[in-house]
Design an enzyme around this catalytic site. Structure first.
Site, PDB file in Angstrom:
ATOM      1  N   THR A  48     -12.831 -20.696  47.698  1.00  0.00           N
ATOM      2  CA  THR A  48     -11.531 -21.377  47.669  1.00  0.00           C
ATOM      3  C   THR A  48     -10.819 -21.064  48.978  1.00  0.00           C
ATOM      4  OG1 THR A  48     -11.343 -21.251  45.269  1.00  0.00           O
ATOM      5  CG2 THR A  48      -9.315 -21.567  46.502  1.00  0.00           C
TER       6      THR A  48
ATOM      7  N   LYS B 232      -8.621 -28.146  43.959  1.00  0.00           N
ATOM      8  CA  LYS B 232      -8.546 -26.762  43.476  1.00  0.00           C
ATOM      9  C   LYS B 232      -7.144 -26.182  43.662  1.00  0.00           C
ATOM     10  CE  LYS B 232      -9.739 -22.624  42.150  1.00  0.00           C
ATOM     11  NZ  LYS B 232     -10.781 -21.797  42.757  1.00  0.00           N
TER      12      LYS B 232
ATOM     13  N   LYS C  34      -3.523 -15.550  46.355  1.00  0.00           N
ATOM     14  CA  LYS C  34      -4.169 -16.236  47.478  1.00  0.00           C
ATOM     15  C   LYS C  34      -4.095 -17.751  47.307  1.00  0.00           C
ATOM     16  CE  LYS C  34      -8.824 -17.481  48.838  1.00  0.00           C
ATOM     17  NZ  LYS C  34     -10.250 -17.343  48.487  1.00  0.00           N
TER      18      LYS C  34
END
Length: 299
Positions: A94, A169, A244
């Site tokens: 990611t 995502k 994050k």
């Protein structure tokens, strides 16, 4: 003939993903610099090699599962020259959309193919092979990678061109982070008003406030026995990872001129919580809401 796969990044997510490929009969060359990860990969049946380049040479597909975009680009600098022409690179990390697009551009310029394929589903989904893959890249490359992705995932969605998998995502995880904070605030308010967790769950799980965060990942012990709240918030998805991802979402909001006030605020809330709770599941944010609420009442 068994498809030859290189797999780099054997952490909490990468290790079970690689193991599922081995179970499905794929020939997996694996690399990770951490000795414990190497030992686990050997136990799972993968062939462990000493360098990233060695895991790439002669492979038809190379999968990476790495912590950040800078590392992906740095590793690609080593991998791309070592790979056979036309190798399909699938990055399941990611990372920032811009980094994903840059990685794909570099792969194609070196004579290869590329997909960005971040995942949702956590460690449990990785172990069970039920991850959701959000994939960006050319349609023909998606078709080539689909059989391998289906081994590791229960759902594989082609979202668009390079980088669009990452876009899906970060949008999903921004929504999840916001939902968990909102749910936690509602639960703590219910506590203050004398509403039990079970009663809250019984009402809201079938009412207009229903969400995945509540029905599948309830942040308080009891209503959903499989949620991390029933295991002292041991992570399925750690606070550090949510922090994050929300940071990536906040950057994307700013870069694209979106007035994303809730997304930006969720990023701030998790950044603060992460300072002392990085290793706890992100649903533990409910404890922060509760503790801060008690502090406010004391004042």
């Amino acid at each position: 003939m068994t498809k030859k796969i290189g797999f780099l990044g054997l952490g909490h997510m990468g290790a079970p993903m690689a193991a599922n490929l081995v179970k499905a009969g794929y020939d997996v060359l694996a690399y990770d610099p951490v000795p414990a990860a190497q030992e686990q990969a050997r136990a799972d049946g993968a062939t462990v090699v000493d360098t990233a380049a060695a895991a790439t040479a002669g492979r038809e597909i190379v999968i990476t599962m790495l912590p950040n975009g800078k590392l992906v680009l740095d590793v690609y600098a080593e991998l791309l020259p070592a790979a056979a022409p036309g190798t399909l690179f699938i990055d399941c990390s990611t990372i920032d959309v811009a980094d994903a697009k840059e990685a794909a551009t570099r792969a194609v310029a070196a004579g290869h193919r590329a997909l960005d394929a971040p995942v949702s589903g956590g460690v449990a989904g990785a172990a069970a092979g039920t991850l959701t893959f959000m994939v960006g890249g050319a349609a023909e490359d998606f078709a080539a990678g689909l059989p391998v992705l289906e081994v590791m995932g229960g759902k594989v969605v082609h979202c668009g061109d390079a980088g669009v998998g990452q876009a899906a995502k970060i949008c999903n995880n921004m929504l999840l982070g916001i939902s968990m904070v909102a749910l936690s605030e509602a639960l703590v308010l219910g506590e203050k008003l004398g509403l039990s967790h079970q009663s809250f769950f019984d009402v809201v799980s079938t009412a207009s406030g229903q969400s995945w965060a509540l029905t599948s990942y309830c942040p308080v012990p009891g209503p959903v026995p499989t949620s991390p709240a029933n295991n002292d918030y041991q992570p399925g998805f750690a606070t550090a990872l949510m922090t994050k991802d929300l940071g990536l979402a906040a950057n994307a909001l700013r870069a694209n001129g979106v007035d994303g006030q809730l997304g930006a605020l969720a990023a701030e809330i998790y950044t603060r919580f992460n300072q002392e709770n990085a290793g706890k599941d992100f649903s533990a944010i409910v404890t922060d809401v509760r503790n801060r609420s008690e502090h406010e009442v004391d004042q």
